[in-house]
Design an enzyme around this catalytic site. Structure first.
Site, PDB file in Angstrom:
ATOM      1  N   TYR A  77      -6.210  10.622   3.946  1.00  0.00           N
ATOM      2  CA  TYR A  77      -4.823  10.944   3.605  1.00  0.00           C
ATOM      3  C   TYR A  77      -4.775  11.695   2.265  1.00  0.00           C
ATOM      4  O   TYR A  77      -5.814  12.064   1.723  1.00  0.00           O
ATOM      5  CB  TYR A  77      -3.967   9.674   3.638  1.00  0.00           C
ATOM      6  CG  TYR A  77      -3.962   9.095   5.025  1.00  0.00           C
ATOM      7  CD1 TYR A  77      -3.389   9.791   6.088  1.00  0.00           C
ATOM      8  CD2 TYR A  77      -4.598   7.883   5.311  1.00  0.00           C
ATOM      9  CE1 TYR A  77      -3.429   9.297   7.389  1.00  0.00           C
ATOM     10  CE2 TYR A  77      -4.643   7.385   6.619  1.00  0.00           C
ATOM     11  CZ  TYR A  77      -4.056   8.107   7.646  1.00  0.00           C
ATOM     12  OH  TYR A  77      -4.106   7.634   8.937  1.00  0.00           O
ATOM     13  N   GLY A  93      -9.120  -6.744   8.784  1.00  0.00           N
ATOM     14  CA  GLY A  93      -7.948  -6.134   9.383  1.00  0.00           C
ATOM     15  C   GLY A  93      -7.601  -6.747  10.727  1.00  0.00           C
ATOM     16  O   GLY A  93      -6.779  -7.663  10.827  1.00  0.00           O
ATOM     17  N   ARG A 121      -7.408   1.880  -3.052  1.00  0.00           N
ATOM     18  CA  ARG A 121      -8.356   1.749  -1.937  1.00  0.00           C
ATOM     19  C   ARG A 121      -9.063   3.082  -1.733  1.00  0.00           C
ATOM     20  O   ARG A 121      -8.418   4.138  -1.691  1.00  0.00           O
ATOM     21  CB  ARG A 121      -7.629   1.370  -0.653  1.00  0.00           C
ATOM     22  CG  ARG A 121      -8.591   1.071   0.482  1.00  0.00           C
ATOM     23  CD  ARG A 121      -7.885   0.642   1.753  1.00  0.00           C
ATOM     24  NE  ARG A 121      -8.628  -0.430   2.401  1.00  0.00           N
ATOM     25  CZ  ARG A 121      -8.690  -0.625   3.712  1.00  0.00           C
ATOM     26  NH1 ARG A 121      -8.013   0.150   4.540  1.00  0.00           N
ATOM     27  NH2 ARG A 121      -9.387  -1.607   4.234  1.00  0.00           N
ATOM     28  N   GLN A 139       0.848  -1.197   0.000  1.00  0.00           N
ATOM     29  CA  GLN A 139       0.000   0.000   0.000  1.00  0.00           C
ATOM     30  C   GLN A 139       0.884   1.248   0.000  1.00  0.00           C
ATOM     31  O   GLN A 139       1.697   1.445   0.903  1.00  0.00           O
ATOM     32  CB  GLN A 139      -0.944   0.051   1.195  1.00  0.00           C
ATOM     33  CG  GLN A 139      -1.977   1.170   0.993  1.00  0.00           C
ATOM     34  CD  GLN A 139      -2.900   1.398   2.167  1.00  0.00           C
ATOM     35  OE1 GLN A 139      -2.446   1.586   3.299  1.00  0.00           O
ATOM     36  NE2 GLN A 139      -4.191   1.398   1.909  1.00  0.00           N
TER      37      GLN A 139
HETATM   38  C1  LIG Z   1      -3.767  -0.807  13.633  1.00  0.00           C
HETATM   39  C2  LIG Z   1      -4.465  -0.407  12.363  1.00  0.00           C
HETATM   40  C3  LIG Z   1      -3.746   0.221  11.361  1.00  0.00           C
HETATM   41  C4  LIG Z   1      -4.368   0.551  10.146  1.00  0.00           C
HETATM   42  N1  LIG Z   1      -3.619   1.112   9.144  1.00  0.00           N
HETATM   43  C5  LIG Z   1      -4.164   1.286   7.920  1.00  0.00           C
HETATM   44  C6  LIG Z   1      -3.356   1.670   6.810  1.00  0.00           C
HETATM   45  O1  LIG Z   1      -2.125   1.834   6.909  1.00  0.00           O
HETATM   46  N2  LIG Z   1      -3.974   1.838   5.614  1.00  0.00           N
HETATM   47  C7  LIG Z   1      -5.325   1.651   5.448  1.00  0.00           C
HETATM   48  O2  LIG Z   1      -5.842   1.803   4.334  1.00  0.00           O
HETATM   49  N3  LIG Z   1      -6.107   1.264   6.481  1.00  0.00           N
HETATM   50  C8  LIG Z   1      -5.559   1.045   7.694  1.00  0.00           C
HETATM   51  N4  LIG Z   1      -6.341   0.572   8.718  1.00  0.00           N
HETATM   52  C9  LIG Z   1      -7.753   0.214   8.453  1.00  0.00           C
HETATM   53  C10 LIG Z   1      -7.889  -1.306   8.203  1.00  0.00           C
HETATM   54  O3  LIG Z   1      -7.286  -1.672   6.964  1.00  0.00           O
HETATM   55  C11 LIG Z   1      -9.370  -1.735   8.160  1.00  0.00           C
HETATM   56  O4  LIG Z   1     -10.009  -1.045   7.113  1.00  0.00           O
HETATM   57  C12 LIG Z   1     -10.073  -1.433   9.486  1.00  0.00           C
HETATM   58  O5  LIG Z   1      -9.336  -1.981  10.575  1.00  0.00           O
HETATM   59  C13 LIG Z   1     -11.505  -1.987   9.524  1.00  0.00           C
HETATM   60  O6  LIG Z   1     -11.533  -3.368   9.246  1.00  0.00           O
HETATM   61  P1  LIG Z   1     -11.579  -4.486  10.412  1.00  0.00           P
HETATM   62  O7  LIG Z   1     -12.790  -4.207  11.259  1.00  0.00           O
HETATM   63  O8  LIG Z   1     -11.652  -5.810   9.689  1.00  0.00           O
HETATM   64  O9  LIG Z   1     -10.314  -4.349  11.224  1.00  0.00           O
HETATM   65  C14 LIG Z   1      -5.748   0.273   9.943  1.00  0.00           C
HETATM   66  C15 LIG Z   1      -6.460  -0.327  10.990  1.00  0.00           C
HETATM   67  C16 LIG Z   1      -5.841  -0.689  12.168  1.00  0.00           C
HETATM   68  C17 LIG Z   1      -6.637  -1.396  13.239  1.00  0.00           C
END
Ligand SMILES: Cc1cc2nc3c(=O)[nH]c(=O)nc-3n(C[C@H](O)[C@H](O)[C@H](O)COP(=O)(O)O)c2cc1C
Length: 354
Positions: free
Chosen positions: A179, A310, A226, A98
């Protein structure tokens, strides 16, 4: 749920299943932005996911916003990511890197160069951010000149080239979560009067140019994006024209034949249905906080080809095996999401098979 475990074609690759690890910043990189020593092990542990999308990785020095995030703009970065890609491939996995430019979501105390953040316009997000000395308000960013916007497009292109040199299977442009790319979409962050501001066509231009530049460099079938349409994170307000901006953007991106579109659903189901109609290619869908009993529903209904998760993958290196076995899962520990070392990173246990 069984359709989740079928193979799927994404770009030029065949993935082992229809489950993706969503991108997650872990803030464990070395000071110069080289991935940390444990990154290869962390990602390889999760290689049974059909696709791994790496943590947000800055395409340039100015792209960094948070502490200890990795980059992909130097030879050292390429060498560091090479270890990660090799480790994932050795376990039969696939990984897209990414590319994340934080734009105004940046604090000078978080970067080795300590420069002011850059953004479409000189408008602060009016939110605090974690820094080495605790939470601090984010300062007003510096507005990029038109020439600098074009240079930033080129920085993305070069970063994609380096990602491929490092062995990544492709790159995902981070156009979500407030972002830089999404800052261009939102009138609350973009008041430019050049061709990158104003109408929805102008506000979508940066994202389209980045996608085209990367596709020309590494191939559209290794290029992805994304988006999180309608997010209201950190001062982002896309206004009443927001859904139309996305309809235009996705129709334009569809023409490029990209590997996939990754949507982080924000709840607008009518827009999601429109996106599905406009997007003829592979759709990866992430629904934040998806309850376990819903896992597989979007692939089963045909709304998405792949589902991304995630935090459940962060906490369960063998998430695919657990789903197959209908086994209990480890709960993620939020205290170890960012920074630190092995604890909460590479030490989540796999299932104990009896
Ligand atoms: C610790 C953490 C770091 C994340 N960093 C990013 C990132 O670098 N880029 C991004 O697009 N989303 C990031 N996200 C969002 C996740 O990709 C995901 O969309 C979000 O956690 C919701 O999905 P989930 O409920 O399955 O965790 C991050 C989420 C968490 C929890």
């Amino acid at each position: 749920m069984s359709k989740l475990f079928e193979t799927v074609r994404v770009g030029r690759y065949t993935l082992a299943n229809r489950l993706a690890m969503g991108p997650m910043t872990r803030s464990r990189a070395q000071f110069d932005g080289t991935p940390g020593e444990l990154a290869a092990e962390y990602y390889a542990q999760r290689a049974s996911m059909g696709l791994i999308v790496t943590e947000g990785t800055q395409p340039s020095e100015d792209g960094q916003g948070y502490m200890a995030t990795p980059g992909i703009h130097s030879d050292a970065h390429v060498a560091g990511w090479r270890k990660v890609a090799d480790a994932v491939h050795a376990k039969g996995g696939h990984l897209f890197m990414q590319l994340m430019h934080a734009g105004r979501m940046s604090h000078p105390d978080n970067t080795p160069h300590h420069r002011q953040g850059v953004a479409p316009s000189a408008i602060a997000p009016k939110t605090p951010m974690f820094t080495p000395s605790g939470m601090q308000d984010i300062p007003v960013p510096r507005a990029l000149s038109t020439a600098e916007v074009r240079q930033t497009v080129d920085d993305f292109r070069m970063a994609a080239r380096r990602a491929i040199q490092a062995g990544a299977d492709g790159v995902e442009i981070h156009g979500a979560n407030a972002y830089l790319v999404q800052q261009f979409f939102a009138p609350s962050a973009n008041t430019r009067d050049d061709e990158y501001g104003g109408s929805i066509y102008n506000r979508a231009r940066f994202a389209i140019e980045v996608a085209k530049a990367i596709a020309a460099e590494i191939g559209a079938d290794r290029t992805a994006i994304r988006l999180s349409p309608g997010t209201t994170l950190w001062g982002i307000d896309e206004g009443p024209e927001g859904p139309d901006l996305y309809r235009h953007l996705i129709a334009e991106l569809d023409k490029l034949g990209l590997a996939y579109l990754h949507i982080m659903d924000q709840g607008d189901q009518a827009l999601l249905a429109d996106i599905r109609k406009l997007w003829k290619g592979t759709l990866i869908l992430n629904r934040p906080g998806r309850p376990r009993e819903q896992i597989g529903a979007d692939v089963a209904s045909g709304l998405a080809e792949v589902e991304a998760y995630g935090q459940m993958v962060l906490a369960n290196p063998d998430f695919v095996a657990r789903l197959k076995a209908n086994a209990p899962v480890n709960e993620p520990d939020r205290n170890t999401y960012f920074g630190g070392s092995a604890a909460g990173y590479t030490d989540y246990p796999a299932m104990a098979w009896k």
